[in-house]
Scaffold this motif. Structure first.
Motif, short mmCIF file in Angstrom:
data_model
loop_
_atom_site.label_atom_id
_atom_site.label_comp_id
_atom_site.label_asym_id
_atom_site.label_seq_id
_atom_site.Cartn_x
_atom_site.Cartn_y
_atom_site.Cartn_z
N LYS A 114 3.01 -57.51 -19.52
CA LYS A 114 3.88 -56.71 -18.65
C LYS A 114 5.28 -57.31 -18.58
O LYS A 114 6.28 -56.59 -18.63
CB LYS A 114 3.27 -56.62 -17.26
CG LYS A 114 2.01 -55.76 -17.17
CD LYS A 114 1.38 -55.86 -15.79
CE LYS A 114 0.06 -55.15 -15.72
NZ LYS A 114 -0.61 -55.35 -14.39
N ALA A 115 5.35 -58.63 -18.47
CA ALA A 115 6.66 -59.30 -18.39
C ALA A 115 7.47 -59.11 -19.67
O ALA A 115 8.70 -59.13 -19.63
CB ALA A 115 6.46 -60.79 -18.11
N LYS A 116 6.77 -58.92 -20.78
CA LYS A 116 7.44 -58.74 -22.07
C LYS A 116 7.52 -57.26 -22.46
O LYS A 116 7.84 -56.94 -23.61
CB LYS A 116 6.71 -59.54 -23.15
CG LYS A 116 6.81 -61.06 -22.93
CD LYS A 116 6.15 -61.83 -24.04
CE LYS A 116 6.31 -63.33 -23.85
NZ LYS A 116 7.72 -63.77 -23.99
N ASN A 117 7.21 -56.39 -21.52
CA ASN A 117 7.31 -54.94 -21.72
C ASN A 117 6.42 -54.44 -22.86
O ASN A 117 6.77 -53.50 -23.59
CB ASN A 117 8.76 -54.52 -21.97
CG ASN A 117 9.65 -54.79 -20.76
OD1 ASN A 117 9.27 -54.51 -19.62
ND2 ASN A 117 10.81 -55.37 -21.01
N ILE A 118 5.26 -55.06 -23.01
CA ILE A 118 4.26 -54.59 -23.96
C ILE A 118 3.42 -53.53 -23.26
O ILE A 118 2.84 -53.79 -22.20
CB ILE A 118 3.37 -55.74 -24.46
CG1 ILE A 118 4.23 -56.73 -25.26
CG2 ILE A 118 2.21 -55.23 -25.30
CD1 ILE A 118 3.51 -58.02 -25.61
N VAL A 119 3.40 -52.34 -23.81
CA VAL A 119 2.77 -51.21 -23.15
C VAL A 119 1.25 -51.39 -23.11
O VAL A 119 0.62 -51.73 -24.11
CB VAL A 119 3.12 -49.89 -23.88
CG1 VAL A 119 2.39 -48.71 -23.24
CG2 VAL A 119 4.63 -49.65 -23.83
N LEU A 120 0.68 -51.15 -21.94
CA LEU A 120 -0.76 -51.21 -21.73
C LEU A 120 -1.29 -49.83 -21.37
O LEU A 120 -0.61 -49.08 -20.70
CB LEU A 120 -1.09 -52.20 -20.61
CG LEU A 120 -0.71 -53.65 -20.87
CD1 LEU A 120 -0.89 -54.48 -19.60
CD2 LEU A 120 -1.55 -54.23 -22.00
#
Length: 251
Positions: A114-120
């Motif tokens: 989330k901190a690295k803006n990786i979509v989940l």
């Protein structure tokens, strides 16, 4: 380069310019740690940094050392592992450490993503359904362990046959068949996971043979277990190496 120079270079590769808080409170311990892990362990044997970080993630998950796990999720991304590979290394722990500990680890992974803006959620790696999970799992189990699986199933008493079914459908069907990591990598990670558990030498020996069967040679196993040493200590490391030497003796 000497081990001090190696450790500085490797630490920066993994963690960037970050500095551990322990540097300010316990500099001697942090120096010993850095020089041993990043100046020696990372340079022993024949594994690349991606495999090493997958092993680290699996062992830290097994040990539930969650702050260190969180740091190594970032390191894993820094050496080029994908979000899928990172998730799959943690998922692979579930049959051996249970779901609560796996979920604890996944929470830390997700916080980094989330901190690295990786979509989940990331893309599904599922390759079985309710009708195929047992058969596909059993096929993988036999590929790894051979004829011993049929004997195990035949010898299971009626009131314990469900355990053999769970092994095939759940452990191997639901997890080993997934995408993201190949069979050799999953089996190597499993060896590291059960080595880190301690007290599971019977299963360690079985998975040493399984690793051999899928093409991981003795030097690879020694390197993988050596890489676990800083995270699980000498007793479990030496026990695991004894299992390797018993199943694959020195010539």
């Amino acid at each position: 380069m000497n081990r001090f120079e190696k450790s500085r270079e490797k630490f920066q590769q993994l963690f960037g310019d970050g500095v551990s808080p322990t540097h300010s409170t316990d500099p001697d311990l942090q120096d010993i740690l850095n020089h041993f892990i990043f100046g020696e362990i990372f340079y022993q044997g024949n594994l690349d940094d991606k495999i090493r970080e997958l092993i680290t993630l699996a062992v830290l998950t097994t040990n539930q050392t969650l702050p260190q796990l969180k740091a190594h999720v970032s390191a894993a991304l820094n050496v080029g592992l994908t979000p899928v590979e990172i998730k799959e290394a943690v998922y692979q722990c579930a049959p051996y450490i249970g779901f609560p500990k796996t979920l604890n680890a996944i929470h830390e992974v997700n916080e980094v993503f989330k901190a690295k803006n990786i979509v989940l959620p990331i893309e599904s790696q599922k390759n079985v359904d309710e009708d195929s999970r047992f058969d596909k799992g059993l096929a993988v189990q036999v590929e790894i362990f051979g004829d011993v699986i049929a004997k195990m199933r035949e010898n299971a008493s009626a009131n314990q046959k469900h355990m053999q079914d769970y092994l095939s459908a759940f452990c191997f069907g639901d997890f080993y068949t997934r995408g993201g990591l190949d069979l050799k990598t999953r089996e190597l990670l499993t060896l590291c996971i059960i080595s880190a558990l301690g007290g599971a030498e019977g299963q360690v020996k079985a998975h040493v043979q399984g690793n051999k069967n899928v093409g991981n040679d003795k030097e690879t196993l020694i390197t993988a277990i050596t890489h676990c040493l800083p995270y699980m200590g000498f007793p479990r490391t030496l026990n695991a190496l004894a299992c390797v030497n018993e199943i694959i003796p020195e010539h």
